[in-house]
Design an enzyme around this catalytic site. Sequence first.
Site, PDB file in Angstrom:
ATOM      1  N   GLY A 203      10.782  21.338   6.867  1.00  0.00           N
ATOM      2  CA  GLY A 203      12.033  20.558   6.110  1.00  0.00           C
ATOM      3  C   GLY A 203      11.775  20.818   4.630  1.00  0.00           C
ATOM      4  O   GLY A 203      12.533  20.536   3.875  1.00  0.00           O
TER       5      GLY A 203
ATOM      6  N   ARG B  87      -1.052 -11.036  -9.550  1.00  0.00           N
ATOM      7  CA  ARG B  87      -0.932 -10.254  -8.291  1.00  0.00           C
ATOM      8  C   ARG B  87      -2.057  -9.619  -7.797  1.00  0.00           C
ATOM      9  O   ARG B  87      -2.365  -9.342  -6.533  1.00  0.00           O
ATOM     10  CB  ARG B  87       0.347  -9.299  -8.609  1.00  0.00           C
ATOM     11  CG  ARG B  87       0.663  -8.425  -7.352  1.00  0.00           C
ATOM     12  CD  ARG B  87       1.738  -7.349  -7.819  1.00  0.00           C
ATOM     13  NE  ARG B  87       1.847  -6.339  -6.797  1.00  0.00           N
ATOM     14  CZ  ARG B  87       2.992  -6.368  -6.025  1.00  0.00           C
ATOM     15  NH1 ARG B  87       3.732  -7.245  -5.992  1.00  0.00           N
ATOM     16  NH2 ARG B  87       2.902  -5.306  -5.071  1.00  0.00           N
TER      17      ARG B  87
ATOM     18  N   CYS C 225      -0.843   3.415  -5.857  1.00  0.00           N
ATOM     19  CA  CYS C 225      -1.321   2.272  -5.189  1.00  0.00           C
ATOM     20  C   CYS C 225      -2.761   2.955  -4.439  1.00  0.00           C
ATOM     21  O   CYS C 225      -2.539   3.651  -3.689  1.00  0.00           O
ATOM     22  CB  CYS C 225      -0.256   1.788  -4.251  1.00  0.00           C
ATOM     23  SG  CYS C 225      -0.874   0.433  -3.179  1.00  0.00           S
TER      24      CYS C 225
ATOM     25  N   GLY D  79       0.756  -1.175   0.021  1.00  0.00           N
ATOM     26  CA  GLY D  79       0.061   0.031  -0.033  1.00  0.00           C
ATOM     27  C   GLY D  79       0.854   1.198   0.155  1.00  0.00           C
ATOM     28  O   GLY D  79      -0.007   2.347   0.204  1.00  0.00           O
TER      29      GLY D  79
HETATM   30  P1  IMP Z   1       6.602   3.510  -6.232  1.00  0.00           P
HETATM   31  O1  IMP Z   1       7.834   3.473  -6.289  1.00  0.00           O
HETATM   32  O2  IMP Z   1       6.207   4.195  -5.044  1.00  0.00           O
HETATM   33  O3  IMP Z   1       5.918   4.056  -7.405  1.00  0.00           O
HETATM   34  O4  IMP Z   1       5.821   2.088  -5.930  1.00  0.00           O
HETATM   35  C1  IMP Z   1       5.997   0.975  -6.814  1.00  0.00           C
HETATM   36  C2  IMP Z   1       5.612  -0.246  -6.290  1.00  0.00           C
HETATM   37  O5  IMP Z   1       4.250  -0.299  -6.069  1.00  0.00           O
HETATM   38  C3  IMP Z   1       5.695  -1.410  -6.895  1.00  0.00           C
HETATM   39  O6  IMP Z   1       7.093  -2.011  -6.675  1.00  0.00           O
HETATM   40  C4  IMP Z   1       4.749  -2.540  -6.342  1.00  0.00           C
HETATM   41  O7  IMP Z   1       5.206  -3.130  -5.166  1.00  0.00           O
HETATM   42  C5  IMP Z   1       3.618  -1.569  -6.015  1.00  0.00           C
HETATM   43  N1  IMP Z   1       2.651  -1.522  -7.021  1.00  0.00           N
HETATM   44  C6  IMP Z   1       2.814  -1.775  -8.536  1.00  0.00           C
HETATM   45  N2  IMP Z   1       1.516  -1.706  -8.886  1.00  0.00           N
HETATM   46  C7  IMP Z   1       0.650  -1.648  -7.952  1.00  0.00           C
HETATM   47  C8  IMP Z   1      -0.677  -1.378  -7.955  1.00  0.00           C
HETATM   48  O8  IMP Z   1      -1.662  -1.405  -8.620  1.00  0.00           O
HETATM   49  N3  IMP Z   1      -1.489  -1.348  -6.719  1.00  0.00           N
HETATM   50  C9  IMP Z   1      -0.691  -1.431  -5.624  1.00  0.00           C
HETATM   51  N4  IMP Z   1       0.960  -1.492  -5.660  1.00  0.00           N
HETATM   52  C10 IMP Z   1       1.254  -1.478  -6.837  1.00  0.00           C
END
Ligand code: IMP
Length: 522
Positions: free
Chosen positions: A508, A436, A334, A329
């Site tokens: 910050g 997933r 997400c 999450g």
């Molecule tokens: P970010 O680096 O904050 O953009 O997050 C990337 C991570 O979000 C990925 O490596 C996954 O673990 C997670 N993720 C990818 N697609 C989804 C989604 O559709 N829903 C929830 N988590 C996701």
Amino acid sequence: MSYSDFTKAEELLSSYSTKDGLDVKSLMDSNIRGGLTYNDFLVLPGKINFPSSKVSLKSKLTKKITLNTPFVSSPMDTVTESEMAISMALFGGIGIIHHNCSAEEQAEMVRQVKRFENGFINEPAVISPQTTVAEVKKLQATLGFSSFPVTENGTFPGKLVGIVTSRDFQFHEEAETQVSELMTKELVTGKKGITLTEGNQILTQSKKGKLPIVDASGNLVSLLSRTDLLKNQDYPLASKSPVTKQLLVGAAIGTMEDDKARLALLVEAGLDVVVIDSSQGNSVFQINLVKHAKATYKDLQVIGGNVVTREQAASLIASGVDGLRIGMGSGSICITQEVMACGRPQGTAVYNVTEFANKFGVPCMADGGVQNIGHITKALALGASTVMMGGMLAGTAESPGEYFYKDGKRLKTYRGMGSIDAMHKTSKSGNAATSRYFSESDKVLVAQGVSGAVVDKGSVKKFLPYLYYGMQHSLQDIGCESVEILREEVDAGKVRFEFRTASAQLEGGVQNLHTFEKRLHN
Ligand code: IMP
């Protein structure tokens, strides 16, 4: 009493029973503060007695793989395909290739990373002996280069029979002449496996512009170009197999029965590490798959996840994983926490899982929610060994997809693998790649992610060095000469933390400016 002189300052300091700030355990005590994320705390500065260039970012990805940088690209179809994976590995990290495609397509991407050799053109455009002068001229106009190896049946890989350069066809008037009549047949070639330096020497001695590289049966395997040699960059941090010297690459798979066949193809293509891709990793399906992978492929490293509690971690550690992926999450695209009611603030998740898993020597990757260099340092300080990034790397030249313009900005799509868009692609292609987020039996797709766009970030060839040098400065401020020392000193309570109130977080950031431009690197 006066405290003015130096000795007294040191004396007085030693009379305090604890160091200034909090140790990590007190910071992360969720009974006091609830779940924390990266923005909720800071690391206190230590003492600088080394230059930042001395800081080592070496860290473990899995039990058996150590990387020179802790950077991992996420298995998402708008982040990691072969081009991103090659760049990640060249700069000392690793790319995990997504699985929202057929098993064959994914295996081919793994193969492309494995085939990559710095300086060599690994997929040269080839023509057949029957190609006409008109056709070659057209190819030159569209591809922008003018030398073409000729293979027996015009395919790559294929038996090398000659080479044609613009000198052969440029002033040739008869458009229908076949290149077999013009090509050079007496070829200077290099043997498969030669180094760049050896290839370079042959090119210089032979005064040729191109050097075809062939295997023992005379098949073309790659091409070396004199003009490219001059542009070549060195990659001292590159993540390579100590045995084959090929770049390291990872790929993700789901937890369905079909994924066993997918994994077999990936391993055959040369996969080094598989990431079992599940938003809730503590399932019998994943446990069975981990056991299958460990029993079937003895050299393959297996990363399980995702997990955010020590109970989830314990299940996967017991099933034999070589690494864990933490986060539920926290990703920038997400909505899992909103829809599923499940998840955990990322700081707390990283601390609790790593505190447990590190006792078993299982390295952990902090996945999701990384938005800047400081977040990476914080993830490592909380016990993670590597960080996985999606949004940070999306929108770069190496991420899949085309740029488009909106509101005067150059953008690329970045989408969650659990977004309706991504799941539609999966259900249409008939493979279970984004399993997933949904089961084949699902009648309604329940989104756990969104689809959006991010601004053009340029090339990761500039962005990854920015992350690297930035991390070196960050660790220098904390007073730790390596990631390993950071982890030891956090455990020993020597590296200290401070909780940050909401107004401290505002302080910050940039304040009270009418306008400003946030340029992160040159
Ligand atoms: P970010 O680096 O904050 O953009 O997050 C990337 C991570 O979000 C990925 O490596 C996954 O673990 C997670 N993720 C990818 N697609 C989804 C989604 O559709 N829903 C929830 N988590 C996701």
